[in-house]
Motif scaffolding. Sequence first.
Motif, PDB file in Angstrom:
ATOM      1  N   UNK A  80      76.163 -33.564   6.209  1.00 11.41           N
ATOM      2  CA  UNK A  80      75.676 -35.131   5.868  1.00 11.41           C
ATOM      3  C   UNK A  80      75.314 -35.868   7.222  1.00 11.41           C
ATOM      4  N   UNK A  81      76.074 -35.713   8.364  1.00 13.12           N
ATOM      5  CA  UNK A  81      75.831 -36.449   9.399  1.00 13.12           C
ATOM      6  C   UNK A  81      74.440 -35.818  10.031  1.00 13.12           C
ATOM      7  N   UNK A  82      74.317 -34.438   9.973  1.00 17.31           N
ATOM      8  CA  UNK A  82      73.138 -33.600  10.681  1.00 17.31           C
ATOM      9  C   UNK A  82      72.553 -33.018   9.494  1.00 17.31           C
ATOM     10  N   UNK A  83      71.611 -33.205   8.703  1.00 19.14           N
ATOM     11  CA  UNK A  83      71.161 -32.860   7.580  1.00 19.14           C
ATOM     12  C   UNK A  83      70.437 -31.357   8.007  1.00 19.14           C
ATOM     13  N   UNK A  84      69.798 -31.029   9.332  1.00 18.08           N
ATOM     14  CA  UNK A  84      69.093 -30.142   9.734  1.00 18.08           C
ATOM     15  C   UNK A  84      69.861 -28.919   9.640  1.00 18.08           C
ATOM     16  N   UNK A  85      71.410 -29.021   9.726  1.00 22.20           N
ATOM     17  CA  UNK A  85      72.311 -28.164   9.585  1.00 22.20           C
ATOM     18  C   UNK A  85      72.193 -27.285   8.070  1.00 22.20           C
ATOM     19  N   UNK A  86      71.639 -27.995   7.217  1.00 20.65           N
ATOM     20  CA  UNK A  86      71.666 -27.563   5.745  1.00 20.65           C
ATOM     21  C   UNK A  86      70.659 -26.516   5.597  1.00 20.65           C
ATOM     22  N   UNK A  87      71.062 -25.085   5.306  1.00 18.15           N
ATOM     23  CA  UNK A  87      70.102 -23.878   5.342  1.00 18.15           C
ATOM     24  C   UNK A  87      68.685 -24.034   4.262  1.00 18.15           C
ATOM     25  N   UNK A  88      69.025 -24.989   3.543  1.00 17.93           N
ATOM     26  CA  UNK A  88      67.771 -25.233   2.613  1.00 17.93           C
ATOM     27  C   UNK A  88      67.027 -26.653   3.109  1.00 17.93           C
ATOM     28  N   UNK A  89      65.837 -26.083   3.406  1.00 17.83           N
ATOM     29  CA  UNK A  89      65.143 -27.255   3.998  1.00 17.83           C
ATOM     30  C   UNK A  89      64.853 -28.330   3.016  1.00 17.83           C
ATOM     31  N   UNK A  90      64.318 -28.159   1.846  1.00 14.14           N
ATOM     32  CA  UNK A  90      64.067 -29.165   0.732  1.00 14.14           C
ATOM     33  C   UNK A  90      65.540 -30.135   0.567  1.00 14.14           C
TER      34      UNK A  90
END
Length: 279
Positions: free
Chosen positions: A146-156
């Motif tokens: 949540x703090x760093x959304x780029x860590x989420x493996x789904x780009x959308x």
Amino acid sequence: MEAIGDGTSTAGIKSKDPFLMMRLSRAEYKERVRWTEKLRPTRRCVKILKDRFPSHSQSTLLSIYSLEYQKWIKRTFSRHHVPHVIESYYQRYLSEAKAQPTAPVLLELANEVDLSPALMARIILDRFLQGQDGGMPSKSVLNSMLKEPSLIPDQILASNVYQCTINDCCYGPLVDCIKHAIGHEHEVLLWEKLKEKNLSFLDENHLRTMGYDKTPDIILEVPVAVEGHIVHWIESKASFGDDQSHQTYLNEQFWSYWNRFGPGLVIYWYGFIGDLDCQ
């Protein structure tokens, strides 16, 4: 104990900031609350409130709005956190994100169902991670994404979470970071004002090294008088003082300070309801 937020001085302490003059009657506060009830927790809501109440600072208006919105969320959040409701939100997100991959699907969904965008992002990300790992994700993993959304493996999904975070003025890691910074900024301002007046004091860091665990922001080594009241300590609150938050602070902080250090003073930097229970 005296609740100060209207420019009243402590041994000459004053600020040039006009928002410190804010002391609202209960009727005035209720009028502003009625306006907040019409608004969603987006950055635009502050502009709308500022246009309606131009004599108030944006900080005061945002603080009032945040207090009232958080009360409303606490009353209604349980209905969004039921398993079948979460699943319906998640499936709808998947469907609409697939059809419109660049659209702010989560933000629009949050506004439609009257939920904080940041809390909606948290719910959907939590559900997404459960599907990835087959179990409950750890809070540390969830919070880091949540703090760093780029860590989420789904780009959308990462893009949607980011949109929710930056457009929520009441919840989320960005708001938490801003609140922490503003709180520290006002503590520093208080230190500077005390030093200007050559008042000797101990701050929280000094008090912790002395073994105190729960302390006010400032302990005055030599008490001062404010409007006929003796003040031994000062607590800085970078917020508006309404009845509920003040009562919570009384129970969780102020009375323990009073019992240990004697009477003190609370500064609500963004104003307060004039007839708060100060006892």
